[in-house]
Design an enzyme around this catalytic site. Structure first.
Site, PDB file in Angstrom:
ATOM      1  N   GLU A   1       2.013  24.784 -22.517  1.00 53.51           N
ATOM      2  CA  GLU A   1       1.424  23.519 -22.943  1.00 53.51           C
ATOM      3  C   GLU A   1       2.575  22.518 -22.954  1.00 53.51           C
ATOM      4  OE1 GLU A   1       0.074  22.994 -26.991  1.00 53.51           O
ATOM      5  OE2 GLU A   1      -1.029  21.168 -26.447  1.00 53.51           O
TER       6      GLU A   1
ATOM      7  N   LYS B   1       8.243  26.214 -31.069  1.00 53.79           N
ATOM      8  CA  LYS B   1       8.311  24.838 -30.575  1.00 53.79           C
ATOM      9  C   LYS B   1       8.200  23.840 -31.719  1.00 53.79           C
ATOM     10  CE  LYS B   1       5.858  25.194 -26.378  1.00 53.79           C
ATOM     11  NZ  LYS B   1       4.820  24.585 -25.521  1.00 53.79           N
TER      12      LYS B   1
ATOM     13  N   ARG C   1       6.171  38.858 -27.686  1.00 49.46           N
ATOM     14  CA  ARG C   1       7.024  37.713 -27.441  1.00 49.46           C
ATOM     15  C   ARG C   1       8.440  38.044 -27.900  1.00 49.46           C
ATOM     16  NH1 ARG C   1       4.223  33.893 -30.391  1.00 49.46           N
ATOM     17  NH2 ARG C   1       5.157  32.400 -28.975  1.00 49.46           N
TER      18      ARG C   1
END
Length: 556
Positions: A37, A273, A263
């Site tokens: 994104e 983020k 992850r």
RNA sequence: UGGGCCGUCGCCAAGCGGUAAGGCAGCAGGUUUUGAUCCUGCCAUACCUAGGUUCGAAUCCUAGCGGCCCAGCCA
């Protein structure tokens, strides 16, 4: 040359793909995608996903798309889109064809939604956000049906059109898919697939005021791009039934397989983020590309090589167990790569003047020194040897500890690539600080060891006049806590105040005046450094320390 | 008994019923005009625990224990 022994990794995703290929699935095709994104910069965690998706495609002769998952215009921007593409390229990957955007599919997505409504599998809910949350139930209690759940297809079509046309205000209605409000999987309790956002979109402008949600968008985007293996992180495992449900209701080109992996978690590091954005917004760092940041842009500016990041991603493997990788592994991959490729140079961080008393004033001897101890292809550089030199203050001690292998009064030390010198006299200022050393050199020690005695140490040096002034920025870990991000800790409390130490009066050997930011140097005995292009302006030379050399002194 | 996932050396990680790979870190040596690099050796009778199946189990079964994720009109 060392090469980290990365055993040909046979992780579970590779195995799944191989099995699929053997079974003749997808007519032998492998297609992956990296779907960020554009709401922030890419970080090391993304590097793991990028390497996974792109190398899998390479390995199996397939393709990997770059697709921006741009369904939330309020948080996204073109700046991020540009930065992400730059970073993926820099890591060494080429995506298949043009960059894709989920927003490329907004029309298709809309039509599929209408299709779901017509099948009586989607409805416009006009409950408030709070009510929807209440109706959803809890983790242990089932939810209950919205009163709008049983509207007619016609009414739903009309209300969805009201949403689309802008007739309804934000928050007044959403489109939900009709699955099961009592499902033990909360994601299946009639998830929202469209919401009203009267926001300008960076790609589609003002064409839409309704935007599709991730769960609905992602699976269809994958299917439209005919992705075969849709790789994502563990937290989406619960979403897989929804991914499959949506595709099962619709007439789409194919049904990709979602596979989840753990992850990357790195100790002493924050990879979120949201938190990285906060560090930038609140000015704890100078920007997304601050060399202290674990962003790809920050690492690039810090002096990481793409190869070292890729090797690291190979080293850590791919599994479903969610652990914490020691940042030491990243540092190992970095040093290992830099050791092989970095030309050596000398730079004195804390200059201490040395006068070679038996060297004629004004006399210069040009010394030619190999740029790499093992790789001749890196060539040589020249450094003038003169009467006045600088060595590092930390390489001289009047009262040294037992194993000190550097310069002390009355003793000898080797000047790297030059002569053996002896310290004859220590000059101090009024406060007792050592400000100069009077030394004598042994002219028979250039390129050979002195006869009859062993010189215990080697230190680096630069000529006093001919060296160039440089600013050196010594970087260290951004956080001084192993898990700054865990539990109810506030990661801001663990910012390492010494993550950046600026050294203003360093002196570098003359050859460094021509340095560029594309190659990292090893400043001998100090570490790896790279020129900072952004801040090396107007004749000023700035170097960033990428990482120190391994230092085992005092450990054994 | 809400659902999903995970548990092999300090860390990462192979292993897929035949008797515990590898890497990082660490330790001990050797080489070295970088206290770097490089080289050599050491580093899990043991696979979360307890039962069971089997000639044989980290691998299969059962029951526990521990950890992570999920109640955005975020992705």
């Amino acid at each position: 040359m060392s090469k980290p022994d990365v055993t040909p990794p046979s992780h579970f995703i590779r195995q799944i793909i191989r099995k699929d290929l053997d079974a003749g699935k997808n007519s032998g095709r492998v297609a992956t995608r990296f779907p960020p994104e554009p709401n922030g910069y890419l970080h090391v965690g993304h590097a793991k996903s990028i390497c996974l998706n792109f190398t899998l495609a390479q390995e199996f002769g397939g393709t990997c798309n770059l697709r921006f998952d741009d369904t939330n215009p309020e948080k996204e921007s073109q700046e991020y889109i540009d930065a992400i593409q730059r970073d993926v390229k820099w890591l060494g990957f080429d995506w298949n064809g043009a960059v894709r955007y989920a927003s490329d599919y907004f029309d298709a997505l809309y039509n599929y939604a209408v299709d779901l409504i017509k099948q009586d599998k989607a409805y416009v809910d006009e409950l408030t956000a709070d009510q929807i949350r209440e109706y959803r139930g809890t983790l242990k209690e089932p939810g209950k049906d919205s009163p709008f759940r049983c509207r007619s297809v016609e009414e739903n079509l009309a209300r969805f059109e009201d949403m689309r046309s802008g007739k309804l205000e934000e928050g007044k209605a959403v489109l939900r898919v009709k699955i099961d409000m009592a499902s033990p999987n909360i994601n299946m309790r009639d998830p929202v697939i469209y919401r009203i956002k009267k926001a300008h979109h960076h790609q589609t402008g003002d064409k839409w005021c309704i935007y599709p949600m991730y769960d609905y968008t992602h699976c269809i985007s994958d299917a439209l791009e005919e992705i075969t293996h849709s790789i994502c992180t563990l937290e989406f495992e619960d979403h897989r039934p929804l991914y499959d449900w949506v595709l099962d209701q619709l007439d789409v080109p194919c049904h990709p397989q979602q596979i989840e992996f753990a992850r990357l978690n790195l100790n002493y590091t924050v990879t979120s983020k949201r938190k990285l954005k906060l560090l930038v917004d609140e000015k704890y760092v100078t920007g997304w590309d601050d060399p202290r940041m674990p962003t790809i842009a920050g690492m690039r500016r810090r002096g990481f090589t793409p190869e070292s990041i890729r090797t690291f991603c190979e080293m850590i493997g791919v599994t479903k167990s969610d652990g914490v990788v020691d940042v030491g592994m990243l540092e190992f991959a970095l040093r290992d790569d830099l050791d092989k490729r970095a030309p050596r140079a000398m730079c004195v961080l804390n200059p201490l003047k040395v006068t070679i008393t038996n060297w004629e004033a004004g006399k210069q001897q040009m010394l030619t020194i190999p740029s790499h101890p093992k790789d001749e292809s890196l060539g040589v550089r020249e450094i003038p040897f003169t009467r006045e030199l600088y060595i590092d203050q930390t390489d001289f001690m009047e009262n040294p500890p037992k194993d000190f292998k550097r310069l002390v009064p009355g003793e000898e030390v080797r000047l790297r690539g030059a002569y053996v010198i002896r310290c004859d006299e220590v000059i101090k200022d009024a406060n007792g600080n050592v400000i100069e050393l009077k030394c004598s050199h042994d002219e028979n020690t250039l390129g050979k060891n002195p006869e009859g005695r062993k010189v215990k140490g080697v230190i680096h040096w630069v000529p006093a006049q001919e060296s160039v002034p440089v600013q050196v920025r010594l970087y260290d870990r951004l956080f001084n806590n192993e898990s700054p991000d865990s539990g109810d800790k506030n990661f801001l409390d663990f910012i390492n105040p010494n993550a950046l130490v600026v050294v203003d009066n360093a002196r570098a050997e003359p050859s460094l005046a021509k340095a560029t930011s594309t190659i990292a140097f090893q400043f001998e005995r100090e570490g790896y450094f790279v020129k900072d292009d952004a801040d090396s302006t107007g004749g000023k030379l700035v170097f960033n320390r990428t990482i120190t050399l391994r230092d085992t002194w005092g450990k054994g």
